[in-house]
Design an enzyme around this catalytic site. Structure first.
Site, PDB file in Angstrom:
ATOM      1  N   ASP A  14      25.150 -46.870  48.377  1.00 53.70           N
ATOM      2  CA  ASP A  14      23.981 -47.502  48.593  1.00 53.70           C
ATOM      3  C   ASP A  14      23.926 -47.910  50.061  1.00 53.70           C
ATOM      4  O   ASP A  14      24.643 -47.179  50.909  1.00 53.70           O
ATOM      5  CB  ASP A  14      23.940 -48.963  47.974  1.00 53.70           C
ATOM      6  CG  ASP A  14      25.480 -49.616  48.338  1.00 53.70           C
ATOM      7  OD1 ASP A  14      25.784 -49.427  49.598  1.00 53.70           O
ATOM      8  OD2 ASP A  14      25.569 -50.771  47.595  1.00 53.70           O
ATOM      9  N   THR A  55      28.879 -36.659  21.909  1.00 50.43           N
ATOM     10  CA  THR A  55      29.809 -38.201  21.659  1.00 50.43           C
ATOM     11  C   THR A  55      28.982 -39.406  22.391  1.00 50.43           C
ATOM     12  O   THR A  55      29.167 -39.489  23.520  1.00 50.43           O
ATOM     13  CB  THR A  55      31.097 -38.238  22.359  1.00 50.43           C
ATOM     14  OG1 THR A  55      31.007 -37.609  23.716  1.00 50.43           O
ATOM     15  CG2 THR A  55      32.035 -37.083  21.441  1.00 50.43           C
ATOM     16  N   PRO A  56      27.612 -39.726  21.734  1.00 49.49           N
ATOM     17  CA  PRO A  56      26.793 -40.619  22.454  1.00 49.49           C
ATOM     18  C   PRO A  56      27.609 -41.844  22.588  1.00 49.49           C
ATOM     19  O   PRO A  56      28.684 -42.318  21.958  1.00 49.49           O
ATOM     20  CB  PRO A  56      25.794 -40.890  21.331  1.00 49.49           C
ATOM     21  CG  PRO A  56      25.919 -39.792  20.355  1.00 49.49           C
ATOM     22  CD  PRO A  56      27.192 -39.297  20.516  1.00 49.49           C
TER      23      PRO A  56
END
Length: 130
Positions: A14, A55-56
């Protein structure tokens, strides 16, 4: 246990120059994919051999302990695969040298598309063994 490394890039950070927190979730996902590939479980195997879409993710969490900055070598350890029916949980611990950066976990399922909907399926033994 499985271990993999990442070099933190500026694009991971960031404006304060520290890793933007969503990237830690990407690091966890990538660590899992590297673990599976190291065990011969590519996405092609999931689709072809297992009839699965992969593999959600069902749940993810992380606790951030210290910052990571561009050029840091982040080591992620994946451990403790815990099966709960058709779901499994993996724990992650990331460090730079001995300094803890984050701890997290993911809960996933092995899934297939059944009549246009995702459905949890029994995990193949090769996945459980990995």
């Amino acid at each position: 246990m499985f271990e993999t490394e990442f070099e933190v890039d500026w694009a991971d950070c960031d404006p304060a120059g520290i890793v933007f927190y969503p990237h830690f979730f990407r690091f966890m996902d990538t660590a899992l994919q590297r673990l599976l590939r190291a065990r011969g479980l590519t996405q092609a195997v999931f689709r072809g051999e297992f009839g699965s879409i992969g593999t959600p993710l069902l749940e993810a969490n992380a606790r951030f302990r210290s910052p990571a900055r561009p050029g840091d070598r982040l080591t992620i350890r994946v451990s403790k695969a815990e099966w709960r029916g058709r779901a499994f949980r993996l724990d992650y611990r990331a460090s730079i040298a001995e300094r803890l950066v984050f701890e997290g976990f993911e809960t996933r399922i092995c899934a297939a598309e059944v009549e246009g909907r995702l459905q949890a399926i029994a995990a193949p033994e090769r996945l459980r063994a990995a």
